[in-house]
Write an enzyme that holds these catalytic residues in place. Structure first.
Site, PDB file in Angstrom:
ATOM      1  N   SER A 145      -8.156  -4.999   5.248  1.00  0.00           N
ATOM      2  CA  SER A 145      -8.609  -4.614   4.142  1.00  0.00           C
ATOM      3  C   SER A 145      -8.984  -6.003   3.138  1.00  0.00           C
ATOM      4  O   SER A 145      -8.625  -6.067   2.013  1.00  0.00           O
ATOM      5  CB  SER A 145      -7.847  -3.510   3.159  1.00  0.00           C
ATOM      6  OG  SER A 145      -7.633  -2.534   3.746  1.00  0.00           O
ATOM      7  N   ASP A 161       0.662  -1.258   0.180  1.00  0.00           N
ATOM      8  CA  ASP A 161       0.002  -0.003   0.018  1.00  0.00           C
ATOM      9  C   ASP A 161       0.646   1.306   0.089  1.00  0.00           C
ATOM     10  O   ASP A 161       1.849   1.241   0.576  1.00  0.00           O
ATOM     11  CB  ASP A 161      -0.933   0.016   1.378  1.00  0.00           C
ATOM     12  CG  ASP A 161      -1.956   0.923   1.098  1.00  0.00           C
ATOM     13  OD1 ASP A 161      -2.339   1.366   0.109  1.00  0.00           O
ATOM     14  OD2 ASP A 161      -2.526   1.094   2.314  1.00  0.00           O
ATOM     15  N   GLY A 162       0.271   2.470  -0.736  1.00  0.00           N
ATOM     16  CA  GLY A 162       1.005   3.526  -0.689  1.00  0.00           C
ATOM     17  C   GLY A 162       1.599   3.938  -2.003  1.00  0.00           C
ATOM     18  O   GLY A 162       2.229   5.180  -2.005  1.00  0.00           O
ATOM     19  N   ARG A 181       1.858  -5.095   6.277  1.00  0.00           N
ATOM     20  CA  ARG A 181       1.043  -3.841   5.613  1.00  0.00           C
ATOM     21  C   ARG A 181       2.044  -2.717   5.557  1.00  0.00           C
ATOM     22  O   ARG A 181       2.449  -2.317   6.591  1.00  0.00           O
ATOM     23  CB  ARG A 181      -0.413  -3.801   5.976  1.00  0.00           C
ATOM     24  CG  ARG A 181      -0.996  -2.721   4.943  1.00  0.00           C
ATOM     25  CD  ARG A 181      -2.316  -2.451   5.402  1.00  0.00           C
ATOM     26  NE  ARG A 181      -3.078  -1.356   4.533  1.00  0.00           N
ATOM     27  CZ  ARG A 181      -4.328  -1.385   4.065  1.00  0.00           C
ATOM     28  NH1 ARG A 181      -5.153  -2.448   4.679  1.00  0.00           N
ATOM     29  NH2 ARG A 181      -4.585  -0.479   3.327  1.00  0.00           N
ATOM     30  N   ARG A 197      -0.080   9.183 -10.282  1.00  0.00           N
ATOM     31  CA  ARG A 197      -0.336   7.975  -9.547  1.00  0.00           C
ATOM     32  C   ARG A 197       0.316   6.861 -10.315  1.00  0.00           C
ATOM     33  O   ARG A 197       0.961   5.898  -9.756  1.00  0.00           O
ATOM     34  CB  ARG A 197      -1.854   7.687  -9.295  1.00  0.00           C
ATOM     35  CG  ARG A 197      -2.348   8.599  -8.083  1.00  0.00           C
ATOM     36  CD  ARG A 197      -3.697   8.057  -8.145  1.00  0.00           C
ATOM     37  NE  ARG A 197      -3.979   6.639  -7.625  1.00  0.00           N
ATOM     38  CZ  ARG A 197      -3.948   6.374  -6.142  1.00  0.00           C
ATOM     39  NH1 ARG A 197      -3.928   7.345  -5.292  1.00  0.00           N
ATOM     40  NH2 ARG A 197      -3.946   5.150  -5.756  1.00  0.00           N
ATOM     41  N   ASN A 251     -10.684  -3.222  -5.775  1.00  0.00           N
ATOM     42  CA  ASN A 251      -9.985  -2.135  -6.660  1.00  0.00           C
ATOM     43  C   ASN A 251     -10.658  -1.907  -7.831  1.00  0.00           C
ATOM     44  O   ASN A 251     -10.301  -0.706  -8.572  1.00  0.00           O
ATOM     45  CB  ASN A 251      -8.460  -2.848  -6.599  1.00  0.00           C
ATOM     46  CG  ASN A 251      -7.564  -2.515  -5.481  1.00  0.00           C
ATOM     47  OD1 ASN A 251      -6.873  -3.196  -5.471  1.00  0.00           O
ATOM     48  ND2 ASN A 251      -7.895  -1.520  -4.776  1.00  0.00           N
ATOM     49  N   SER A 308      -7.255  -5.987  -5.442  1.00  0.00           N
ATOM     50  CA  SER A 308      -8.167  -6.688  -4.490  1.00  0.00           C
ATOM     51  C   SER A 308      -9.504  -6.427  -5.444  1.00  0.00           C
ATOM     52  O   SER A 308      -9.733  -5.943  -6.397  1.00  0.00           O
ATOM     53  CB  SER A 308      -8.487  -5.895  -3.206  1.00  0.00           C
ATOM     54  OG  SER A 308      -9.151  -4.586  -3.616  1.00  0.00           O
ATOM     55  N   SER A 309     -10.501  -7.437  -4.748  1.00  0.00           N
ATOM     56  CA  SER A 309     -12.025  -7.443  -5.612  1.00  0.00           C
ATOM     57  C   SER A 309     -12.595  -6.080  -5.365  1.00  0.00           C
ATOM     58  O   SER A 309     -13.647  -5.510  -6.127  1.00  0.00           O
ATOM     59  CB  SER A 309     -12.699  -8.481  -5.063  1.00  0.00           C
ATOM     60  OG  SER A 309     -12.584  -8.898  -3.691  1.00  0.00           O
ATOM     61  N   HIS A 315       2.731   3.547  -9.026  1.00  0.00           N
ATOM     62  CA  HIS A 315       2.465   2.030  -9.361  1.00  0.00           C
ATOM     63  C   HIS A 315       3.576   1.492 -10.155  1.00  0.00           C
ATOM     64  O   HIS A 315       4.137   0.464  -9.743  1.00  0.00           O
ATOM     65  CB  HIS A 315       1.253   1.826 -10.294  1.00  0.00           C
ATOM     66  CG  HIS A 315      -0.053   2.212  -9.618  1.00  0.00           C
ATOM     67  ND1 HIS A 315      -0.296   1.734  -7.962  1.00  0.00           N
ATOM     68  CD2 HIS A 315      -1.296   2.838  -9.814  1.00  0.00           C
ATOM     69  CE1 HIS A 315      -1.668   2.107  -7.934  1.00  0.00           C
ATOM     70  NE2 HIS A 315      -1.950   2.952  -8.663  1.00  0.00           N
ATOM     71  N   GLU A 366       1.384 -13.555  12.560  1.00  0.00           N
ATOM     72  CA  GLU A 366       1.692 -12.371  13.340  1.00  0.00           C
ATOM     73  C   GLU A 366       1.641 -11.185  12.353  1.00  0.00           C
ATOM     74  O   GLU A 366       1.627 -11.263  10.969  1.00  0.00           O
ATOM     75  CB  GLU A 366       3.491 -12.501  13.635  1.00  0.00           C
ATOM     76  CG  GLU A 366       3.672 -13.498  14.574  1.00  0.00           C
ATOM     77  CD  GLU A 366       3.287 -13.284  15.916  1.00  0.00           C
ATOM     78  OE1 GLU A 366       3.113 -12.044  16.277  1.00  0.00           O
ATOM     79  OE2 GLU A 366       2.591 -14.394  16.521  1.00  0.00           O
TER      80      GLU A 366
HETATM   81  C1  IPE Z   1      -1.414  -0.020  -3.485  1.00  0.00           C
HETATM   82  O1  IPE Z   1      -1.142   1.547  -3.556  1.00  0.00           O
HETATM   83  C2  IPE Z   1      -1.512  -0.375  -4.932  1.00  0.00           C
HETATM   84  C3  IPE Z   1      -2.636  -0.950  -5.280  1.00  0.00           C
HETATM   85  C4  IPE Z   1      -3.677  -1.085  -4.582  1.00  0.00           C
HETATM   86  C5  IPE Z   1      -2.793  -1.656  -6.569  1.00  0.00           C
HETATM   87  P1  IPE Z   1      -2.248   2.411  -3.374  1.00  0.00           P
HETATM   88  O2  IPE Z   1      -2.855   2.900  -4.917  1.00  0.00           O
HETATM   89  O3  IPE Z   1      -3.432   2.132  -2.729  1.00  0.00           O
HETATM   90  O4  IPE Z   1      -1.883   3.859  -2.885  1.00  0.00           O
HETATM   91  P2  IPE Z   1      -2.344   4.817  -1.957  1.00  0.00           P
HETATM   92  O5  IPE Z   1      -3.083   3.946  -0.843  1.00  0.00           O
HETATM   93  O6  IPE Z   1      -3.300   5.586  -2.723  1.00  0.00           O
HETATM   94  O7  IPE Z   1      -1.173   5.633  -1.544  1.00  0.00           O
HETATM   95 MG    MG Z   2      -4.103   2.290  -0.802  1.00  0.00          MG
END
Ligand code: IPE
Ligand code: MG
Length: 213
Positions: free
Chosen positions: A169, A2-3, A161, A15, A50, A47-48, A19, A180
């Site tokens: 999530s 994530d992030g 995570r 963005r 997304n 994810s389902s 990626h 853990e």
């Molecule tokens: C994770 O990064 C990548 C995918 C879900 C494919 P995000 O796209 O969720 O990044 P943030 O959460 O907006 O920073």
């Molecule tokens: Mg995210």
């Protein structure tokens, strides 16, 4: 993982670039797993839920997936990586489904599992497993487990995570029962093998009692 979006935003970049850098982080991490002695790594890639993202972002992620399989498949084969998909990847575009199935076949002799969660949701996985178990007339923990996508994978030891969010999530909810947890305040594109090693070192210090004492 994530992030990616926040990583890009912090730098004033699109963005999509976040990626892309996220894929590079994946590549470096997968390469590092062998010397670290990790036999099974699962990555939550899509994810389902997304699908709710804007179409152009979903398209970009699909494009990255195509490119990733194309560029990295040979390396997986050479490095004894066995690709596995958890989730309903058959809902993806036909050419991606074909590429995935080709990759699954070509890596089937590998001994180190790289599981990629695609169109994956843990609640959906549990409903699917329960349905299949019921069809066979047995509802029990072990019967359900046999029908999870992860049935041929070792038990989940450690879940990490990134990005500072502290929630699951809809990821591996069943499998997390005694896993853990490690919540790391690093955005995914910045996550390196050294961060993974830190999480492993921390994991090694934990005492796991599984409800016993
Ligand atoms: C994770 O990064 C990548 C995918 C879900 C494919 P995000 O796209 O969720 O990044 P943030 O959460 O907006 O920073
Ligand atoms: Mg995210």
């Amino acid at each position: 993982m994530d992030g990616n979006g926040r990583w890009a935003k912090k730098r004033g970049l699109p963005r999509a670039l976040g990626h892309q850098r996220g894929v590079e982080a994946v590549r470096k991490l997968v390469r590092a797993t062998e010397p670290m002695g990790i036999d099974c790594l699962t990555l939550y890639a899509f994810s389902s839920e997304n699908w709710k993202r804007p179409e152009d972002e979903v398209d970009h992620l699909m494009g990255l997936l195509r490119k990733f399989i194309k560029t990295d498949l040979e390396e997986f084969i050479a490095n004894d990586v066995k690709l596995k998909i958890i989730g309903d990847y058959k809902a993806f575009a036909p050419d991606i489904v074909e590429m995935i199935e080709d990759a699954l076949e070509k890596t089937s002799d590998g001994s180190r599992i790289l599981a990629v969660a695609l169109n994956y949701g843990a609640q959906q996985e549990i409903v699917r497993a329960a349905t299949l178990a019921a069809e066979q007339g047995e509802i029990s923990e072990s019967a359900l487990e046999r029908h999870l996508y992860t049935s041929d994978m070792p038990p989940l030891d450690l879940l990490i995570r990134t990005s500072g969010e502290v929630r699951l999530s809809n990821f591996l909810l069943w499998q997390c029962a005694y896993a853990e947890m490690s919540f790391v305040d690093v955005l995914w594109p910045d996550f390196t093998p050294a961060h993974l090693q830190n999480a492993l070192d921390d994991f090694a210090k934990r005492e796991r009692r599984y409800g016993g004492r």
